[in-house]
Motif scaffolding. Structure first.
Motif, short mmCIF file in Angstrom:
data_model
loop_
_atom_site.label_atom_id
_atom_site.label_comp_id
_atom_site.label_asym_id
_atom_site.label_seq_id
_atom_site.Cartn_x
_atom_site.Cartn_y
_atom_site.Cartn_z
N GLU A 35 -11.60 -3.02 -0.22
CA GLU A 35 -12.23 -2.63 1.03
C GLU A 35 -12.17 -1.13 1.30
N ASP A 36 -11.23 -0.43 0.65
CA ASP A 36 -11.07 1.00 0.87
C ASP A 36 -10.59 1.62 -0.44
N ARG A 37 -11.49 2.27 -1.16
CA ARG A 37 -11.17 2.79 -2.49
C ARG A 37 -10.10 3.88 -2.47
N ARG A 38 -9.90 4.52 -1.32
CA ARG A 38 -8.87 5.55 -1.22
C ARG A 38 -7.47 4.94 -1.14
N ARG A 39 -7.41 3.70 -0.75
CA ARG A 39 -6.14 3.02 -0.53
C ARG A 39 -5.68 2.35 -1.83
N LYS A 40 -4.41 2.60 -2.22
CA LYS A 40 -3.86 2.04 -3.44
C LYS A 40 -2.70 1.11 -3.12
N ASP A 78 -7.84 -0.86 -3.49
CA ASP A 78 -8.14 -1.84 -2.44
C ASP A 78 -9.65 -2.04 -2.44
N HIS A 106 0.87 -1.17 0.00
CA HIS A 106 0.00 0.00 0.00
C HIS A 106 0.91 1.23 0.00
#
Length: 154
Positions: A94-99, A92, A59
């Motif tokens: 589960e969390d679209r902000r996380r790449k 990700d 990440h």
């Protein structure tokens, strides 16, 4: 590497330290210029690719922590590498902000070229030292590293 006038007028720690910093900066610039000219990778980009090649996909926040850099700085580097096709970013679920960032085959090829170019520069300069001088320098740098590590933890 360009010639530098020695700023050391004795063995005062601050003067030796200043000379060390000046030479380290110049050497870093030489390596950076060679890796950029040869592989199109600055040292910052090379380091990002090295971490990804060694640790696998990460990440962006983990990548920034691994590099000891601010997430924003790493994001800018990753965006540049992505434009060049050297890394891929995926979301990700589960969390679209996380790449998640991973190195591509293009990135691996460029990384090998950059590492070879950097190694060439280091061998060019450190290879001028006699074996005993290189061993002494290695010992001195190890002592400096211990002192720096102690200052961070103590």
């Amino acid at each position: 590497m360009e010639q530098h006038e020695s700023t050391t007028t004795g063995s005062a720690p601050e003067q030796v330290g200043l000379t060390f910093l000046t030479l380290a900066y110049s050497l870093r610039e030489q390596v950076d210029q060679r890796t950029t000219a040869t592989a199109g990778l600055s040292l910052s980009r090379t380091k990002v690719l090295q971490v990804l090649a060694g640790r696998g996909a990460l990440h962006q926040a983990e990548l920034a922590a691994s590099l000891g850099q601010a997430p924003r700085s790493v994001t800018q580097i990753v965006e540049g590498l992505e434009r060049l096709g050297m890394v891929a970013r995926t979301g990700d679920p589960e969390d679209r902000r996380r790449k998640t960032v991973s190195i591509t085959d293009t990135g691996r090829t460029a990384l090998r070229a950059a590492e070879e170019a950097g190694t060439h520069v280091l061998r060019q300069y450190f290879g001028r030292l006699e074996p005993h001088q290189l061993a002494t320098l290695d010992t001195l740098l190890a002592h400096l590293d211990i002192a720096l590590t102690g200052d961070k933890t103590g």
